[in-house]
Design a protein around this motif. Structure first.
Motif, PDB file in Angstrom:
ATOM      1  N   LEU A  24       0.841  -1.231  -0.041  1.00  0.00           N
ATOM      2  CA  LEU A  24       0.050   0.301  -0.108  1.00  0.00           C
ATOM      3  C   LEU A  24       0.772   1.292   0.000  1.00  0.00           C
ATOM      4  O   LEU A  24       0.632   2.132  -0.922  1.00  0.00           O
ATOM      5  CB  LEU A  24      -0.857  -0.044   1.120  1.00  0.00           C
ATOM      6  CG  LEU A  24      -2.042   1.122   1.445  1.00  0.00           C
ATOM      7  CD1 LEU A  24      -2.882   1.294   0.145  1.00  0.00           C
ATOM      8  CD2 LEU A  24      -2.580   1.094   2.660  1.00  0.00           C
ATOM      9  N   ALA A  54       1.437   9.148  -5.982  1.00  0.00           N
ATOM     10  CA  ALA A  54       1.693  10.610  -5.710  1.00  0.00           C
ATOM     11  C   ALA A  54       2.862  11.423  -6.190  1.00  0.00           C
ATOM     12  O   ALA A  54       3.350  12.461  -6.061  1.00  0.00           O
ATOM     13  CB  ALA A  54       2.057  10.690  -4.052  1.00  0.00           C
ATOM     14  N   PRO A  71      -7.982   7.065  -0.919  1.00  0.00           N
ATOM     15  CA  PRO A  71      -6.839   7.731  -1.643  1.00  0.00           C
ATOM     16  C   PRO A  71      -6.414   6.965  -3.138  1.00  0.00           C
ATOM     17  O   PRO A  71      -6.984   6.054  -3.543  1.00  0.00           O
ATOM     18  CB  PRO A  71      -5.708   7.247  -0.790  1.00  0.00           C
ATOM     19  CG  PRO A  71      -6.441   6.704   0.471  1.00  0.00           C
ATOM     20  CD  PRO A  71      -7.701   6.282   0.151  1.00  0.00           C
ATOM     21  N   THR A  84      -4.275  12.409  -1.444  1.00  0.00           N
ATOM     22  CA  THR A  84      -3.683  11.254  -0.507  1.00  0.00           C
ATOM     23  C   THR A  84      -4.228  11.448   0.796  1.00  0.00           C
ATOM     24  O   THR A  84      -4.617  10.679   1.346  1.00  0.00           O
ATOM     25  CB  THR A  84      -2.078  11.037  -1.222  1.00  0.00           C
ATOM     26  OG1 THR A  84      -2.052  10.806  -2.378  1.00  0.00           O
ATOM     27  CG2 THR A  84      -1.753   9.747   0.001  1.00  0.00           C
ATOM     28  N   GLN A  85      -3.866  12.751   1.353  1.00  0.00           N
ATOM     29  CA  GLN A  85      -3.865  12.881   2.805  1.00  0.00           C
ATOM     30  C   GLN A  85      -5.315  13.202   3.050  1.00  0.00           C
ATOM     31  O   GLN A  85      -5.539  12.703   4.129  1.00  0.00           O
ATOM     32  CB  GLN A  85      -2.902  14.008   3.004  1.00  0.00           C
ATOM     33  CG  GLN A  85      -1.670  13.779   2.921  1.00  0.00           C
ATOM     34  CD  GLN A  85      -0.681  15.230   3.395  1.00  0.00           C
ATOM     35  OE1 GLN A  85      -1.263  16.239   3.593  1.00  0.00           O
ATOM     36  NE2 GLN A  85       0.633  15.048   3.486  1.00  0.00           N
ATOM     37  N   GLY A 126      -7.027   9.951   3.010  1.00  0.00           N
ATOM     38  CA  GLY A 126      -6.411   8.899   3.867  1.00  0.00           C
ATOM     39  C   GLY A 126      -6.576   9.179   5.418  1.00  0.00           C
ATOM     40  O   GLY A 126      -6.270   8.418   6.413  1.00  0.00           O
ATOM     41  N   SER A 148       0.763   3.988  -2.875  1.00  0.00           N
ATOM     42  CA  SER A 148       0.745   5.497  -2.710  1.00  0.00           C
ATOM     43  C   SER A 148       1.914   6.302  -3.000  1.00  0.00           C
ATOM     44  O   SER A 148       1.662   7.445  -3.625  1.00  0.00           O
ATOM     45  CB  SER A 148       0.563   5.526  -1.260  1.00  0.00           C
ATOM     46  OG  SER A 148      -0.532   4.839  -0.876  1.00  0.00           O
ATOM     47  N   ALA A 175      -4.672   4.885  -5.950  1.00  0.00           N
ATOM     48  CA  ALA A 175      -4.078   3.358  -5.833  1.00  0.00           C
ATOM     49  C   ALA A 175      -3.008   3.442  -7.066  1.00  0.00           C
ATOM     50  O   ALA A 175      -2.233   2.254  -6.766  1.00  0.00           O
ATOM     51  CB  ALA A 175      -5.174   2.347  -5.846  1.00  0.00           C
TER      52      ALA A 175
END
Length: 679
Positions: free
Chosen positions: A264, A272, A342, A317-318, A321, A268, A344
């Motif tokens: 994971l 990103a 988020p 992402t943040q 998540g 991520s 993938a």
């Protein structure tokens, strides 16, 4: 380098019995080079690694030229020939294709020995690999990796080259395949599983070794090698080292994670990375069978702003998540039924740049549209005073539902980013169908001028009327209404029976009749704002002559389709006065129903009505297949045909049943009391 060559789906002549001359072979190889390299790349085993597989495909195709006969001998033997038309496959191309298939199968059978004897094109300090495709391409790539090279060759010949089964079997047999019929059967099973999209998937970025991305190799290790080479000062040693490196198995670019958490974290990190964002070539949309958001090119003045793209990806992402609250400082908005997860995998960049005082980034991850916005100076027109992320579903978007995406909302209106296949755009008021649409200006990046938003009093209902390009053979206009989400809603209508329209055929609502129909239902669109609606169809399922010669009424069923396929329905009765609003017929309001869709083609509804004389009637109407209607309860009557009108001196809920030949009884939709004449 990118190829724009089209691959016809017709059979191709067999290879000539004699070898073509090198001049002739070189001309055919140059013309069909992307096509031949794609074929070799598809046959070679994925276990080679993406870098070596790309280089090997180019090497095999280039080496095929060495098997051609010297031009003078070939010309003397064959005499003058008439060359094939440019772009049309001929016998020389067929000879090259057969040679490439044979060489690729040999290399796949003994990759170390065969590829070791085929010198790769020299690429030092870089690793090359095709661009990442969507989910469908990745699934197909994984499926083809599990079968033999012979099956991949058969699949490529049938789907990519468009050969018949007989021609494919002959070519495979000539290439040394012992059981061509068997591998063709396996290839056909894969083709039937993939469906009609097999050809368009093989033409995607995942399978294109001519349009590649470049990344550096291990820079530290390469620096140490350079020092050693300089100290040795031996050119022979450097050449030998290069040869050994070419033959050495490529280290895995995607090492197996030691745990799910590691996998994971790795996913991520890739998602990103702004350098891994997918970017579609500018003209891809005009030569593809898949006209959707995956064909949008990256547009805007900020597509090269790495810092902005990094902030957008980090915020996405943040904020998705962080489950402990708003600790990220980023505001999150999620359209109903949209996964708030988020990223993938690397997303596709659609837009980046300044819009109305904000820096906006628009992304597409295959299922969702992601909009990131941050204020440029804190004094912009945009309503956001802090960074914001908005997620909305966009799976299975097509020519119409993927035609525009909202970039900004200000008091002046909404700016949309139009799809590259939109040639014309205008704004019209749905409440005034007789007023011509006003041209909508569009910037060089495809961003529209502000489109006014509908006021709360429904005094006007703005909508965009757009026309698609003739380059995609979809030259038609359609309506898009803004319902407060990233994707505007596609509006269609189905005419009433007896108007010459086939049954159950929604059509674009840009005709005079369609615009007049939506003028009656436009105000009902405001009730759908923010509910995740993809398309709305207005179906006029019946028309009825009113008693006492009071005019003609229209019965409608408006179905709002969500992105997840669910549909909500509203049934209404419209009087003869075009200025009066429709009256909703009371009935169930399920979140999901098949009513008024192609799986729910029969409908029956009723309501009370007060005539201008003061007399009360009970009216009922059914769709075109209804042959009789029966009313029970306060009103008791039976009538033949799809409509019923009976004098009623009482009130109360009426039970309706309709007769549909071959389908039994049809239960009524409306069972409440209302008085449309008083509204």
């Amino acid at each position: 380098m990118q190829s724009h060559e089209t691959f016809p789906s017709t059979d191709i002549p067999h290879a000539p019995s004699q070898r073509p001359g090198r001049n002739e072979a070189e001309a055919a190889l140059v013309e069909h080079y992307p096509r031949l390299v794609r074929l070799a790349h598809l046959i070679l085993p994925p276990a080679l690694g993406r870098h070596r597989r790309v280089l090997a495909a180019h090497a095999l195709v280039q080496k095929s030229l060495s098997s051609a006969a010297p031009s003078r001998l070939a010309d003397a033997a064959d005499g003058p020939t008439v060359p094939a038309q440019r772009g049309e496959p001929g016998p020389v191309h067929a000879w090259l294709r057969q040679h490439v298939v044979s060489a690729a199968l040999r290399a796949a059978g003994r990759p170390r020995w065969s590829l070791g004897r085929t010198p790769f094109p020299t690429v030092l300090g870089l690793r090359l690999f095709p661009g990442a495709g969507g989910d469908d391409e990745l699934v197909l790539e994984s499926t083809l990796a599990t079968v033999t090279p012979e099956v991949r060759a058969a699949f490529a010949l049938r789907v990519l080259e468009g050969l018949t089964a007989q021609s494919s079997a002959l070519l495979l047999a000539a290439a040394g395949v012992s059981a061509p019929e068997e591998v063709l059967r396996v290839a056909e099973r894969i083709r039937s599983t993939v469906g009609r999209d097999a050809e368009s998937l093989l033409h995607g970025a995942e399978f294109d070794p001519c349009t590649v991305q470049a990344r550096p190799t291990d820079l530290l290790r390469r620096r140490h090698r350079t020092r050693l080479t300089a100290l040795a000062a031996a050119v022979l040693l450097a050449a030998s080292t290069t040869a050994v490196l070419a033959l050495r198995p490529e280290p895995s670019e995607r090492p197996a994670p030691s745990s799910p958490a590691t996998a994971l974290a790795a996913a991520s990190a890739r998602a990103a990375d702004p350098g891994l964002l997918l970017r579609t070539p500018a003209d891809r949309w005009s030569d593809t069978a898949r006209v959707d958001l995956t064909q949008w090119p990256a547009r805007g003045a900020g597509t090269g702003d790495t810092a902005l793209l990094t902030r957008a990806l980090t915020a996405w992402t943040q904020v998705t998540g962080d489950r402990s609250g708003d600790r990220t400082g980023v505001r999150l908005t999620v359209t109903p039924d949209t996964p708030a997860s988020p990223p993938a995998a690397p997303a596709r960049l659609l837009f980046a740049g300044p819009v109305d005082g904000s820096a906006v980034v628009l992304l597409h991850d295959g299922e969702r549209i992601i909009r990131y916005a941050e204020p440029l100076s804190g004094r912009g027109e945009a309503t956001v005073g802090e960074p914001a992320v908005e997620l909305a579903r966009a799976d299975d978007a097509d020519v119409t539902t993927g035609a525009a995406v909202a970039l900004s909302r200000t008091p002046r209106g909404v700016r949309f980013l139009l799809a590259p296949w939109i040639d014309e755009s205008a704004v019209r008021d749905l409440r005034r169908p007789d007023v011509p649409a006003q041209r909508l200006a569009v910037s060089e990046f495809g961003v529209t001028d502000p489109v006014p938003q509908a006021p709360n009093d429904c005094g006007r209902v703005p909508a965009m009327q757009v026309r698609s390009s003739t380059r995609i053979v979809e030259d038609h206009s359609f309506l898009l209404a803004d319902l407060g989400e990233l994707s505007p809603t596609h509006l269609t209508w189905t005419p009433a029976p007896g108007t010459g329209a086939p049954a159950r055929q929604p059509r674009e609502a840009t005709s005079a009749a369609g615009l007049a129909a939506w003028a009656r239902s436009a105000c009902a669109l405001q009730e759908l704002r923010g509910t995740g609606v993809r398309a709305v169809n207005r179906w006029e399922f019946a028309q009825q002559s009113l008693p006492e010669r009071a005019g003609r009424a229209t019965w409608t069923c408006t179905r709002a389709e969500s992105w997840d396929g669910r549909g909500r329905v509203a049934v209404a009765w419209e009087g003869p006065d075009a200025r009066s609003r429709p009256v909703t017929v009371p009935g169930p309001a399920p979140e999901d129903t098949a009513a008024c869709s192609r799986f729910g083609q029969h409908l029956l509804a009723g309501t009370y009505w007060t005539a201008p004389s003061g007399a009360r009637y009970y009216l009922a109407a059914g769709s075109r297949a209804v042959t009789a209607i029966t009313a029970r309860g306060p009103v008791s009557a039976t009538g033949r045909g799809p409509v019923l009108a009976v004098r009623a001196n009482t009130t109360g809920s009426v039970r309706l049943t309709g007769t549909v030949p071959g389908s039994g009884e049809l239960r009524g939709w409306g069972e409440g009391e209302t008085d449309p004449a008083g509204s």
